[in-house]
Scaffold this motif. Structure first.
Motif, PDB file in Angstrom:
ATOM      1  N   MET A 119      25.040  68.338   9.766  1.00 28.63           N
ATOM      2  CA  MET A 119      26.372  68.284   9.152  1.00 28.63           C
ATOM      3  C   MET A 119      26.460  67.129   8.155  1.00 28.63           C
ATOM      4  O   MET A 119      27.043  67.267   7.084  1.00 28.63           O
ATOM      5  N   LYS A 120      25.869  65.994   8.488  1.00 30.95           N
ATOM      6  CA  LYS A 120      25.923  64.832   7.597  1.00 30.95           C
ATOM      7  C   LYS A 120      25.275  65.136   6.257  1.00 30.95           C
ATOM      8  O   LYS A 120      25.796  64.765   5.207  1.00 30.95           O
ATOM      9  N   GLY A 121      24.116  65.788   6.282  1.00 30.36           N
ATOM     10  CA  GLY A 121      23.422  66.110   5.038  1.00 30.36           C
ATOM     11  C   GLY A 121      24.219  67.051   4.160  1.00 30.36           C
ATOM     12  O   GLY A 121      24.364  66.826   2.953  1.00 30.36           O
ATOM     13  N   VAL A 122      24.766  68.082   4.750  1.00 27.76           N
ATOM     14  CA  VAL A 122      25.556  69.047   3.982  1.00 27.76           C
ATOM     15  C   VAL A 122      26.852  68.400   3.512  1.00 27.76           C
ATOM     16  O   VAL A 122      27.284  68.587   2.376  1.00 27.76           O
ATOM     17  N   TYR A 123      27.480  67.621   4.388  1.00 23.25           N
ATOM     18  CA  TYR A 123      28.729  66.937   4.057  1.00 23.25           C
ATOM     19  C   TYR A 123      28.527  66.034   2.839  1.00 23.25           C
ATOM     20  O   TYR A 123      29.325  66.045   1.895  1.00 23.25           O
ATOM     21  N   ALA A 124      27.464  65.256   2.847  1.00 19.18           N
ATOM     22  CA  ALA A 124      27.172  64.368   1.716  1.00 19.18           C
ATOM     23  C   ALA A 124      26.943  65.174   0.436  1.00 19.18           C
ATOM     24  O   ALA A 124      27.426  64.789  -0.635  1.00 19.18           O
ATOM     25  N   ALA A 125      26.258  66.294   0.534  1.00 18.23           N
ATOM     26  CA  ALA A 125      26.007  67.135  -0.642  1.00 18.23           C
ATOM     27  C   ALA A 125      27.310  67.727  -1.172  1.00 18.23           C
ATOM     28  O   ALA A 125      27.507  67.791  -2.400  1.00 18.23           O
ATOM     29  N   VAL A 126      28.192  68.150  -0.296  1.00 23.05           N
ATOM     30  CA  VAL A 126      29.480  68.707  -0.724  1.00 23.05           C
ATOM     31  C   VAL A 126      30.302  67.644  -1.450  1.00 23.05           C
ATOM     32  O   VAL A 126      30.907  67.919  -2.493  1.00 23.05           O
ATOM     33  N   ILE A 127      30.325  66.431  -0.922  1.00 21.63           N
ATOM     34  CA  ILE A 127      31.064  65.356  -1.578  1.00 21.63           C
ATOM     35  C   ILE A 127      30.492  65.112  -2.968  1.00 21.63           C
ATOM     36  O   ILE A 127      31.231  64.980  -3.953  1.00 21.63           O
ATOM     37  N   ARG A 128      29.182  65.097  -3.088  1.00 23.17           N
ATOM     38  CA  ARG A 128      28.558  64.882  -4.401  1.00 23.17           C
ATOM     39  C   ARG A 128      28.852  66.054  -5.343  1.00 23.17           C
ATOM     40  O   ARG A 128      29.052  65.866  -6.542  1.00 23.17           O
ATOM     41  N   LEU A 129      28.885  67.269  -4.796  1.00 23.17           N
ATOM     42  CA  LEU A 129      29.218  68.443  -5.589  1.00 23.17           C
ATOM     43  C   LEU A 129      30.639  68.323  -6.134  1.00 23.17           C
ATOM     44  O   LEU A 129      30.881  68.532  -7.321  1.00 23.17           O
ATOM     45  N   LEU A 130      31.585  67.953  -5.273  1.00 31.00           N
ATOM     46  CA  LEU A 130      32.975  67.800  -5.699  1.00 31.00           C
ATOM     47  C   LEU A 130      33.126  66.670  -6.711  1.00 31.00           C
ATOM     48  O   LEU A 130      33.983  66.722  -7.595  1.00 31.00           O
ATOM     49  N   ASP A 131      32.291  65.680  -6.578  1.00 28.57           N
ATOM     50  CA  ASP A 131      32.310  64.514  -7.453  1.00 28.57           C
ATOM     51  C   ASP A 131      31.607  64.791  -8.786  1.00 28.57           C
ATOM     52  O   ASP A 131      31.653  63.971  -9.689  1.00 28.57           O
ATOM     53  N   ARG A 132      30.953  65.941  -8.882  1.00 28.90           N
ATOM     54  CA  ARG A 132      30.216  66.346 -10.084  1.00 28.90           C
ATOM     55  C   ARG A 132      29.126  65.354 -10.454  1.00 28.90           C
ATOM     56  O   ARG A 132      28.812  65.157 -11.624  1.00 28.90           O
ATOM     57  N   GLY A 133      28.588  64.672  -9.449  1.00 30.19           N
ATOM     58  CA  GLY A 133      27.497  63.735  -9.700  1.00 30.19           C
ATOM     59  C   GLY A 133      27.921  62.440 -10.367  1.00 30.19           C
ATOM     60  O   GLY A 133      27.071  61.638 -10.738  1.00 30.19           O
ATOM     61  N   GLN A 134      29.215  62.216 -10.506  1.00 33.01           N
ATOM     62  CA  GLN A 134      29.717  61.012 -11.181  1.00 33.01           C
ATOM     63  C   GLN A 134      29.734  59.793 -10.275  1.00 33.01           C
ATOM     64  O   GLN A 134      29.864  58.680 -10.734  1.00 33.01           O
ATOM     65  N   ARG A 135      29.664  60.013  -8.973  1.00 30.49           N
ATOM     66  CA  ARG A 135      29.692  58.956  -7.962  1.00 30.49           C
ATOM     67  C   ARG A 135      31.011  58.174  -7.952  1.00 30.49           C
ATOM     68  O   ARG A 135      31.053  56.995  -7.658  1.00 30.49           O
ATOM     69  N   PHE A 136      32.097  58.888  -8.313  1.00 30.58           N
ATOM     70  CA  PHE A 136      33.421  58.282  -8.196  1.00 30.58           C
ATOM     71  C   PHE A 136      33.888  58.327  -6.748  1.00 30.58           C
ATOM     72  O   PHE A 136      34.592  57.438  -6.289  1.00 30.58           O
ATOM     73  N   LEU A 137      33.528  59.406  -6.055  1.00 29.50           N
ATOM     74  CA  LEU A 137      33.840  59.517  -4.638  1.00 29.50           C
ATOM     75  C   LEU A 137      32.778  58.766  -3.863  1.00 29.50           C
ATOM     76  O   LEU A 137      31.588  58.941  -4.105  1.00 29.50           O
TER      77      LEU A 137
END
Length: 126
Positions: free
Chosen positions: A87-105
């Motif tokens: 879950m942690k791996g997928v969760y982190a990927a989803v956050i990065r996806l929503l963030d569009r790779g900008q690392r604002f989140l």
């Protein structure tokens, strides 16, 4: 075997072949603690903004059980350490996806929040 379905990518060990419903089941167990299918479906219903019946998640429950991501005792499911890792791996990927790779989140903050949910002693009863 379950180990054959996980490909290690990055430091989070991203799971590449997880169904959305498997992820939602796992996250419901992370947030609510040990739960029966009705409680898991109710949590998912809130996220999806529609009614999810327990019968509709039976395949996902069987799948995550087979992978060793949850264990079942008398109809109550609980997340395992390998389930948390997935879950942690997928969760982190989803956050990065929503963030569009900008690392604002801040993934670290989100992961910390998830850990708080896991450790929470105020979880709803089954």
């Amino acid at each position: 075997m379950a180990a054959d379905k996980v490909v290690r990518l990055g430091r989070h060990g991203l799971t590449t072949d997880i169904l959305v419903t498997d992820f939602l089941v796992g996250m419901a167990l992370c947030r609510c603690g040990p739960s029966n299918p009705t409680r898991i479906a109710r949590e998912m219903s809130g996220w999806l903004d529609c009614e999810v019946k327990a019968a509709a998640i039976s395949q996902s429950l069987a799948g995550v059980l087979e992978r060793g991501w949850v264990h079942r005792d008398e109809g109550v499911y609980a997340i395992t350490q390998s389930g948390l890792d997935a879950m942690k791996g997928v969760y982190a990927a989803v956050i990065r996806l929503l963030d569009r790779g900008q690392r604002f989140l801040d993934v670290g903050v989100f992961m910390s929040i998830m850990k708080d949910f896991e450790r929470s002693s105020t979880r709803e009863e089954i």
